[in-house]
Design an enzyme around this catalytic site. Structure first.
Site, mmCIF file in Angstrom:
data_model
loop_
_atom_site.group_PDB
_atom_site.id
_atom_site.type_symbol
_atom_site.label_atom_id
_atom_site.label_comp_id
_atom_site.label_asym_id
_atom_site.label_seq_id
_atom_site.Cartn_x
_atom_site.Cartn_y
_atom_site.Cartn_z
ATOM 1 N N LEU A 129 -25.828 13.035 -25.503
ATOM 2 C CA LEU A 129 -25.978 14.091 -24.508
ATOM 3 C C LEU A 129 -25.449 15.399 -25.078
ATOM 4 O O LEU A 129 -24.258 15.515 -25.380
ATOM 5 C CB LEU A 129 -25.216 13.741 -23.221
ATOM 6 C CG LEU A 129 -25.602 12.435 -22.518
ATOM 7 C CD1 LEU A 129 -24.843 12.306 -21.210
ATOM 8 C CD2 LEU A 129 -27.097 12.371 -22.283
ATOM 9 N N ASP A 130 -26.335 16.368 -25.260
ATOM 10 C CA ASP A 130 -25.946 17.719 -25.662
ATOM 11 C C ASP A 130 -25.594 18.488 -24.402
ATOM 12 O O ASP A 130 -26.454 18.677 -23.523
ATOM 13 C CB ASP A 130 -27.091 18.407 -26.410
ATOM 14 C CG ASP A 130 -27.455 17.679 -27.692
ATOM 15 O OD1 ASP A 130 -26.568 17.054 -28.296
ATOM 16 O OD2 ASP A 130 -28.638 17.741 -28.096
ATOM 17 N N VAL A 131 -24.357 18.940 -24.308
ATOM 18 C CA VAL A 131 -23.827 19.472 -23.052
ATOM 19 C C VAL A 131 -23.275 20.878 -23.256
ATOM 20 O O VAL A 131 -22.639 21.168 -24.272
ATOM 21 C CB VAL A 131 -22.703 18.550 -22.517
ATOM 22 C CG1 VAL A 131 -22.130 19.105 -21.222
ATOM 23 C CG2 VAL A 131 -23.234 17.137 -22.304
#
Length: 268
Positions: A129-131
């Site tokens: 997950l790129d957050v």
């Protein structure tokens, strides 16, 4: 017993090894095969290789390059980029990749994680997950992005991480866009929020500038994967390219710190 892992993360871009800042400004840092050889010599715990072109360009994994990387790698190898099916995951595992990571495909169709887990085993399925923090005065919290942070989704990372775990992911990687390449420390608050809802291994990526940053992560969260890119490919304030990795005694102390955290947590 599980222990903290120190994980170099290598970014593939146009066939070479690059490093970014805030998911932008890719800087060439060398040949990926050579980097793998160096990390072999330094006995890295694990290696993460992410192709940052594949998903954005709608391309499949570069199986020819991955074959070379897997053949050279003497540590567990996690590959991500362009993987969308259980068949691709099975092919990668057959080639010697231990973990297969995916992001956009898992968000678009979480059941692909279930299919991959059935094909290669849950322990080999990783959701990334790129957050980043939401922008705007009235916007708070975090949002998940895909395609090199060019597409934002109205998804809470903590909720999504739990959903992807339940769908079949055997590990979750949280990659902070805001911290990428800044070398000023991990987003420990985000990491803590996510770890509370998971019962599978968690790896945190983005922001490590020193081994103290990794120690801070372990002291806060206990057993966790501490991943980094810039820390392991740059040296000094001028960011000269130098592949490096901590000495064994540094890793031993980190393991001791994590064990103490886990023991205290078990008595709460």
């Amino acid at each position: 017993m599980l222990r903290p892992r120190i994980i170099p993360c290598l970014l593939l871009h146009k066939g070479g090894l690059f490093k970014t800042r805030l998911f932008k400004e890719p800087k060439y840092v060398g040949d990926p095969i050579n980097a793998v050889r160096i990390f072999n010599e330094k006995e890295a715990d694990e290696l993460m290789v992410l192709d940052i072109d594949a998903t954005r360009n709608g391309a499949s994994p570069d199986f020819a390059l991955i074959t070379k990387l897997a053949a050279e790698c003497r540590m567990p190898l996690c590959y991500g980029g362009g993987v969308t099916t259980a068949e691709q995951a099975a092919r990668l595992v057959d080639m010697g990749v231990e973990k297969v990571a995916l992001s956009a495909a898992a968000i678009a169709r979480p059941e692909v994680l279930t299919e991959m887990a059935a094909a290669v085993g849950r322990q080999s399925v990783v959701a990334v997950l790129d957050v980043r923090k939401r922008s705007g005065f009235f916007s708070r919290g975090y949002e998940v992005c895909t395609h090199n942070a060019t597409i934002a989704h109205k998804l809470e990372p903590v909720v999504l991480a739990k959903q992807l775990q339940d769908a079949g992911a055997g590990e979750i990687v949280i990659n902070s866009i805001d911290c990428d390449g800044m070398m000023q420390g991990y987003d420990l608050d985000l990491a803590s929020e996510v770890k509370r809802v998971l019962n599978v291994p968690l790896t945190i990526l983005g922001g490590a500038g020193t081994l103290d940053d990794m120690n801070d992560l372990v002291r806060r969260l206990g057993v966790v994967g501490a991943a980094a890119g810039s820390l392991f490919v740059f040296k000094g304030k001028y960011r000269a390219v130098l592949i490096n990795y901590p000495a064994p005694e540094k890793k031993i102390q980190m393991c001791r710190d994590a064990l103490q955290i886990e023991i205290r947590g078990s008595h709460v």
